[in-house]
Design an enzyme around this catalytic site. Structure first.
Site: not given
Ligand code: PGA
Length: 257
Positions: A93, A165
């Site tokens: 992450h 992401e």
């Molecule tokens: P968010 O976080 O939906 O608050 O942008 C997603 C994540 O960090 O996994």
């Protein structure tokens, strides 16, 4: 393929709050056989929530763990200690990469450790705003895939999930922006292409790819209709009951379960 929805609670909710909140989610879930619903609470809450969930079809994920199985690693929790509690584990992450300085080597070792214990790693990858601006998105994605997966065999790959992401779209960044479905679609294609180059078409076609970054009930449908997107990784909106339930409802509608 099922739809994967992951609620990443990050460092929110104590044990009692986690349990009450999970109870509220469970109360509202209906007809979700085609949904793989995965909750990633704090490590502290994993055991009580695992008991609470016994025989319910909601899964738990670890937000973090150390790759060694046991030993003198003060303060760490190993994935072998989490066996029996979680089916999934987040790896790579961006908050761990940037705030806690995890390297590709750490991420590779964690991916391998999870697989060794039959736990599915959810490998998170994504470019920063600068990398995107300088045209380095493809290289970044390729490097992160190679970095995270280089110890993973093609047989093991079937247990891996990828979460795209873009760092600039995550709500915890100082100036989050919403990624457009076109931007997401381009990178999903890059990910599928890179996976294919690494492992071949047949080993990779069923690898779930999730999108994450400021997902909410309003934009969830657009992301879920992108070809090659099999689910969502939700942070902020997973902490608000109505929003999280709405996202589940959107997924149900869009993927017509
Ligand atoms: P968010 O976080 O939906 O608050 O942008 C997603 C994540 O960090 O996994």
């Amino acid at each position: 393929m099922k739809t994967y929805l992951v609620g990443n609670w990050k460092m929110n909710f104590n044990i009692g709050e986690s349990s009450v909140y999970l109870h509220q989610i469970l109360k509202q879930l209906r007809n979700f056989s085609d949904l793989e619903l995965i909750i990633a609470p704090s490590t502290l809450a994993l055991q009580p929530l695992a008991l609470q969930l016994s025989r319910r079809r909601v899964r738990l994920a670890a937000q973090n763990f150390y790759f060694k199985d046991f030993g003198a690693y003060t303060g760490e929790t190993s994935i072998s200690q989490l066996r029996g509690l979680v089916d999934y584990a987040l790896v790579g992450h961006s908050e761990r990469r940037f705030l806690f300085k995890e390297t590709d080597k750490d991420i590779r070792q964690k991916t391998a450790a999870a697989l060794r214990h039959n736990i599915s790693p959810i490998l998170c990858i994504g470019e920063t705003a600068d990398q995107r601006t300088f045209g380095e998105t493809t290289d970044t994605i390729r490097d992160q895939l190679l970095g995270g997966l280089s110890d993973v065999s093609s047989e093991q790959l079937s247990k891996v999930l990828i979460a795209y992401e873009p760092v600039w779209a995550i709500s915890s960044t100082s100036t989050p922006k919403i990624a457009t479905p076109e931007q997401v679609s381009e990178v999903i294609e890059i990910i599928r292409k890179e996976l294919k180059a690494l492992y071949g078409a047949s080993a990779t076609k069923n690898i779930p790819i999730l999108f994450g970054g400021s997902v909410n009930p309003v934009n969830a449908g657009a992301y879920l209709t992108i070809p090659g997107v099999n689910g969502l990784l939700v942070g902020g909106s997973s902490l608000i009951l109505d929003q999280f339930i709405d996202i589940i409802e959107v997924a149900k509608r869009v993927h017509s379960w």
